[in-house]
Design an enzyme around this catalytic site. Structure first.
Site, PDB file in Angstrom:
ATOM      1  CB  ALA A 136      40.199  40.804  43.415  1.00 55.96           C
ATOM      2  CB  SER A 137      41.179  39.298  38.213  1.00 58.39           C
ATOM      3  OG  SER A 137      42.414  39.463  38.847  1.00 58.39           O
ATOM      4  CG  HIS A 197      45.983  44.416  41.504  1.00 60.03           C
ATOM      5  ND1 HIS A 197      45.912  43.506  40.477  1.00 60.03           N
ATOM      6  CD2 HIS A 197      46.777  43.870  42.454  1.00 60.03           C
ATOM      7  CE1 HIS A 197      46.636  42.438  40.799  1.00 60.03           C
ATOM      8  NE2 HIS A 197      47.161  42.634  41.988  1.00 60.03           N
ATOM      9  CG  ASP A 281      40.435  45.801  43.873  1.00 62.66           C
ATOM     10  OD1 ASP A 281      40.351  44.914  44.751  1.00 62.66           O
ATOM     11  OD2 ASP A 281      41.394  45.877  43.081  1.00 62.66           O
TER      12      ASP A 281
HETATM   13  C1  LIG Z   1      45.413  40.885  45.325  1.00 62.29           C
HETATM   14  C2  LIG Z   1      44.736  42.015  44.682  1.00 62.29           C
HETATM   15  C3  LIG Z   1      44.118  41.892  43.418  1.00 62.29           C
HETATM   16  C4  LIG Z   1      44.189  40.629  42.594  1.00 62.29           C
HETATM   17  O1  LIG Z   1      43.570  39.595  43.238  1.00 62.29           O
HETATM   18  P1  LIG Z   1      43.089  38.261  42.477  1.00 62.29           P
HETATM   19  O2  LIG Z   1      42.036  37.756  43.425  1.00 62.29           O
HETATM   20  O3  LIG Z   1      44.266  37.376  42.402  1.00 62.29           O
HETATM   21  O4  LIG Z   1      42.541  38.630  41.164  1.00 62.29           O
HETATM   22  C5  LIG Z   1      43.443  42.974  42.910  1.00 62.29           C
HETATM   23  N1  LIG Z   1      43.367  44.131  43.587  1.00 62.29           N
HETATM   24  C6  LIG Z   1      43.968  44.304  44.784  1.00 62.29           C
HETATM   25  C7  LIG Z   1      43.838  45.614  45.496  1.00 62.29           C
HETATM   26  C8  LIG Z   1      44.660  43.255  45.376  1.00 62.29           C
HETATM   27  O5  LIG Z   1      45.216  43.409  46.600  1.00 62.29           O
END
Ligand SMILES: *Cc1c(COP(=O)(O)O)cnc(C)c1O
Length: 480
Positions: A136-137, A197, A281
């Site tokens: 997600a990053s 996040h 996100d």
């Molecule tokens: C887990 C999470 C992230 C980070 O996820 P990665 O895939 O490790 O970068 C970012 N935003 C939210 C809302 C999350 O739950």
């Protein structure tokens, strides 16, 4: 190795979720210098238990309630085995056609399973597209950089020009990328909720722009933290009056602290009208849209410029797997197009090259995981699993509600239950090691946060509650 992993899962309950090791434990177990000669595999294999498992935090353990779930399944692991075994790198269509094409179809499968609008599909004739990011990053960073490029181009078109002294001498050797001209970044501001996040903060840092965190408040619908439309509108107005240029709102669907939901139906129209890129996100909560009763989470997603969630959280697919969709992928590709000779191929005009939409060049065969998981498990069973997670959280919330010592900090939402309790209890619980959870902090209030996954049974929920109450009662007595 297959047997080892299967045994690991089957005997999971004999372990405790948190390991007993101290930082630096590994230096006593692993030689400091690399071996020049090969060792027998039996010796390497025998080291897996003491060196690796003894120092592993067991995310698949039924008493692991920390962070968020990292759902997994055997078909997903098989996908990783095959991806690693093929060991091709699929940055362009030509560099591995099956990798690119299966990814296109699998991203469509997921989009259809969670009910995304048609224009996000790869099979749709428009400019929308889906692909798989690592995390997600990564998705947030790409959204930020695309939005930044769009904002730079808009400033150029609107005649907001660089001042004379900042002009790069046309005879200089310096390359100035048209849509990434840093002179235009100084007034740009990226918005997100104060509950977003930390990956959003980091993405904004990497994008080299300013950030404004909008204050979230408890909303009428979920009694949970989200940004109200008037707060976004006021921020845009205030910042524009001071000469800043707000260019993106990163909405969070399922915040990490409390599973709050920024309403896309409320914020989307403002972003569209004010020409802010809307990135969603939904890393944690997105999987739940697989169930029709939770589709409300992504209502309004048709107003988003980009949308992302992690299948690697609750969709029975192990890390990493983070699909991302663009309303206009052609636009984003334009901003990141680099075309050295060694990457050119004769099908460029008609085939997708995913390298343009991610940070890295190299990419592995992640689509195999979804292909195997959806075919061998099916969406119905995954929906059932998601419902189990939610039911565990409901069960836990009920236990907390009935208990005079505890208070639900926010109402239970999806698989997150939380309660207002002090820092010492958190330390005691995690030192005790029978269960593992992590705290959170929203608007200065420290609380404990419990995340459920589908291998947690009703008995495990009760167990977690019993451990917490036992330790809390001892703590309360010692405080008297
Ligand atoms: C887990 C999470 C992230 C980070 O996820 P990665 O895939 O490790 O970068 C970012 N935003 C939210 C809302 C999350 O739950």
């Amino acid at each position: 190795m297959v047997d080892l992993v299967a045994d690991y899962w089957e005997t999971m309950r004999e372990r405790q979720p948190l390991p007993d090791v101290k930082p630096g434990y590994i230096w006593d177990l692993v030689p400091k210098d690399p071996p020049a000669e090969p060792e027998p595999w039996s010796r390497i294999f025998a080291d897996i238990e003491p060196v690796i498992f003894q120092g592993t935090t067991h995310w698949q353990h039924p008493h692991f309630f920390a962070y968020y779930p990292s759902a997994c399944s055997y078909p997903a692991i098989m996908g990783d085995i095959l991806s690693g075994g093929i060991a091709s790198i699929g940055f362009t269509w030509k560099s591995s056609p099956a990798m690119t094409e299966l990814e296109m179809v699998m991203t469509d499968w997921i989009a259809k399973a969670i009910g995304l609008p048609r224009f996000f599909l790869n099979s749709d004739s428009g400019p929308g597209a889906g692909m798989i990011q690592c995390t997600a990053s990564d998705a947030t960073l790409i959204a930020l950089l695309s939005a930044r490029a769009r904002a730079v181009m808009a400033m150029k078109q609107n005649g907001i020009d660089r001042t004379a002294q900042e002009e790069v001498n046309p005879n200089s050797q310096i390359i100035n990328f048209e849509s990434h001209d840093p002179v235009y970044f100084s007034k740009l501001v990226a918005y997100c909720s104060d509950q977003a996040h930390s990956a959003v903060d980091k993405g904004i840092m990497l994008a080299g722009v300013r950030m404004r965190k909008l204050k979230s408040t408890k909303d009428d619908r979920f009694n949970n933290y989200s940004v109200e439309p008037n707060v976004l509108e006021a921020a845009i107005k205030e910042d524009r009056a001071q000469g800043y240029i707000p260019f993106i709102y990163v909405a969070t669907v399922g915040t990490t602290n409390t599973c709050g939901i920024d309403s896309l139906t409320k914020l989307g129209p403002i972003c569209n009208r004010e020409k802010l890129w809307l990135h969603v996100d939904a890393a944690y909560a997105g999987s739940f849209a697989l169930c029709p009763e939770f589709r409300y989470l992504i209502e309004g997603v048709e107003m988003a410029d980009s949308f992302n969630f992690n299948c690697a959280k609750s969709m029975m697919i192990n890390f990493d797997y983070s699909p991302m969709w663009f309303k206009d992928a052609k636009e984003a590709i334009n901003y990141f197009n680099v075309d050295p000779t060694y990457l050119k191929h004769e099908h460029q005009a008609v085939a997708s090259d995913y390298r343009h939409l991610q940070v890295a060049l190299g990419r592995r065969f992640r689509a195999l995981k979804v292909w195997f998981v959806l075919r061998s498990i099916g969406t119905t069973k995954i929906q059932e699993n998601l419902r189990i997670v939610v039911n565990r959280a409901i069960q836990f919330a009920k236990l907390i509600e009935k208990d005079e010592h505890f208070e639900l900090f926010v109402p239970q939402h999806l698989g997150l239950g939380s309660n207002d309790i002090n820092e010492r209890l958190n330390t005691i619980i995690n030192d005790d090691k029978r269960i593992h959870l992590v705290p959170a902090n929203a608007h200065g209030i420290y609380f404990l946060r419990v995340a459920f996954h589908s291998s947690t049974t009703e008995d495990d929920v009760k167990y977690a509650y019993d451990v917490i109450t036992e330790l809390a009662e001892a703590l309360l007595k010692s405080e008297l």
